[in-house]
Motif scaffolding. Structure first.
Motif, PDB file in Angstrom:
ATOM      1  N   ASP A  64       6.465 -33.814 -13.175  1.00 30.37           N
ATOM      2  CA  ASP A  64       7.602 -32.906 -13.280  1.00 30.37           C
ATOM      3  C   ASP A  64       8.081 -33.059 -14.716  1.00 30.37           C
ATOM      4  O   ASP A  64       8.702 -34.072 -15.056  1.00 30.37           O
ATOM      5  CB  ASP A  64       8.696 -33.286 -12.289  1.00 30.37           C
ATOM      6  N   GLY A  65       7.743 -32.094 -15.552  1.00 26.94           N
ATOM      7  CA  GLY A  65       8.000 -32.255 -16.979  1.00 26.94           C
ATOM      8  C   GLY A  65       7.181 -33.427 -17.489  1.00 26.94           C
ATOM      9  O   GLY A  65       5.967 -33.452 -17.344  1.00 26.94           O
ATOM     10  N   GLU A  66       7.846 -34.438 -18.011  1.00 23.80           N
ATOM     11  CA  GLU A  66       7.164 -35.638 -18.524  1.00 23.80           C
ATOM     12  C   GLU A  66       7.155 -36.773 -17.506  1.00 23.80           C
ATOM     13  O   GLU A  66       6.614 -37.839 -17.781  1.00 23.80           O
ATOM     14  CB  GLU A  66       7.866 -36.112 -19.808  1.00 23.80           C
ATOM     15  N   LYS A  67       7.741 -36.558 -16.345  1.00 26.17           N
ATOM     16  CA  LYS A  67       7.919 -37.612 -15.339  1.00 26.17           C
ATOM     17  C   LYS A  67       6.792 -37.572 -14.305  1.00 26.17           C
ATOM     18  O   LYS A  67       6.550 -36.544 -13.685  1.00 26.17           O
ATOM     19  CB  LYS A  67       9.284 -37.404 -14.674  1.00 26.17           C
ATOM     20  N   GLU A  68       6.119 -38.718 -14.124  1.00 29.54           N
ATOM     21  CA  GLU A  68       5.097 -38.842 -13.083  1.00 29.54           C
ATOM     22  C   GLU A  68       5.796 -38.894 -11.730  1.00 29.54           C
ATOM     23  O   GLU A  68       6.743 -39.654 -11.559  1.00 29.54           O
ATOM     24  CB  GLU A  68       4.301 -40.129 -13.267  1.00 29.54           C
ATOM     25  N   VAL A  69       5.315 -38.079 -10.779  1.00 28.69           N
ATOM     26  CA  VAL A  69       5.968 -38.063  -9.465  1.00 28.69           C
ATOM     27  C   VAL A  69       5.011 -38.323  -8.311  1.00 28.69           C
ATOM     28  O   VAL A  69       5.465 -38.528  -7.183  1.00 28.69           O
ATOM     29  CB  VAL A  69       6.734 -36.743  -9.233  1.00 28.69           C
ATOM     30  N   TYR A  97       8.720 -32.085  -4.698  1.00 28.83           N
ATOM     31  CA  TYR A  97       7.455 -32.203  -5.435  1.00 28.83           C
ATOM     32  C   TYR A  97       6.233 -31.977  -4.553  1.00 28.83           C
ATOM     33  O   TYR A  97       5.254 -31.368  -4.984  1.00 28.83           O
ATOM     34  CB  TYR A  97       7.355 -33.562  -6.131  1.00 28.83           C
ATOM     35  N   GLY A  98       6.271 -32.455  -3.314  1.00 23.11           N
ATOM     36  CA  GLY A  98       5.160 -32.200  -2.396  1.00 23.11           C
ATOM     37  C   GLY A  98       5.016 -30.711  -2.123  1.00 23.11           C
ATOM     38  O   GLY A  98       3.905 -30.171  -2.101  1.00 23.11           O
ATOM     39  N   SER A  99       6.142 -30.025  -1.963  1.00 25.30           N
ATOM     40  CA  SER A  99       6.124 -28.568  -1.750  1.00 25.30           C
ATOM     41  C   SER A  99       5.536 -27.854  -2.955  1.00 25.30           C
ATOM     42  O   SER A  99       4.718 -26.938  -2.816  1.00 25.30           O
ATOM     43  CB  SER A  99       7.546 -28.058  -1.493  1.00 25.30           C
ATOM     44  N   LYS A 100       5.945 -28.260  -4.135  1.00 27.10           N
ATOM     45  CA  LYS A 100       5.435 -27.630  -5.351  1.00 27.10           C
ATOM     46  C   LYS A 100       3.943 -27.898  -5.518  1.00 27.10           C
ATOM     47  O   LYS A 100       3.198 -27.018  -5.959  1.00 27.10           O
ATOM     48  CB  LYS A 100       6.206 -28.126  -6.576  1.00 27.10           C
TER      49      LYS A 100
END
Length: 184
Positions: A64-69, A97-100
């Motif tokens: 998400d952007g620069e963030k590992e999720v 994040y799972g939805s995306k």
């Protein structure tokens, strides 16, 4: 070395992206896999890393952007996509994040998506099935045992598919292809 096509970066809404896992960052992602999946539902590190050389296998970190999720591991077959693993970091769950990630897979690959999930018996398993249901996945009634990654007995799981239930013929094809490529 990875094929050029494997190194593509896929973006959704300029926020969430899939970044291909390379050998340099594999250990970090595999640690996430160990935390998210029990031993009977994943390969050992050596075998998982070897999958990176198979052009049907895609292992991505989810950003998400620069963030590992989280991460997603999938197999691309001409007939369907098999999501072998999808996990969002425990401290980042419920952030969409799972939805995306599922939306990105649906948009990228224009074919049936198949995945395995535990039967809905515990609260966590019920939540997981509901999550996939909200995203259009259907629980198929085929009896299914995920083959063991390490020999011995398999794991009883449910087969989920998007956008519809799969036929017996499609299920049989799933079994054939995953036995040949995924659970070899």
């Amino acid at each position: 070395m990875f094929p050029i096509a494997y190194l593509q970066v896929h973006r959704l809404n300029n926020m969430t992206s899939f970044i291909p896992v390379t050998e340099e960052i594999f250990d970090k992602v595999y640690d996430k896999m160990k935390a998210a999946f029990p031993l009977e539902e994943r390969r050992n590190s050596f075998d998982e890393k070897n999958c990176l050389n198979d052009n049907k296998f895609k292992l991505f970190e989810i950003f998400d952007g620069e963030k590992e999720v989280g991460f997603i591991a999938l197999w691309v077959f001409s007939e369907f996509i098999f999501i072998e693993h999808l996990a969002i970091d425990s401290d980042k769950r419920n952030g969409g994040y799972g939805s995306k990630a599922l939306k990105l897979v649906k948009e990228k690959y224009n074919r049936t998506i198949i995945l395995e999930a535990e039967a809905p018996e515990t609260e966590q398993q019920i939540k997981r099935i509901r999550f996939y249901d909200r995203h259009g996945f259907k629980v198929n009634d085929f009896p299914y045992m995920q083959p063991s990654y390490h020999g011995g007995e398999g794991v009883p799981l449910k087969i989920l598919s998007f956008p519809r239930l799969i036929s017996q013929e499609e299920f049989d094809n799933f079994i054939t292809l995953t036995r040949k490529h995924v659970y070899k």
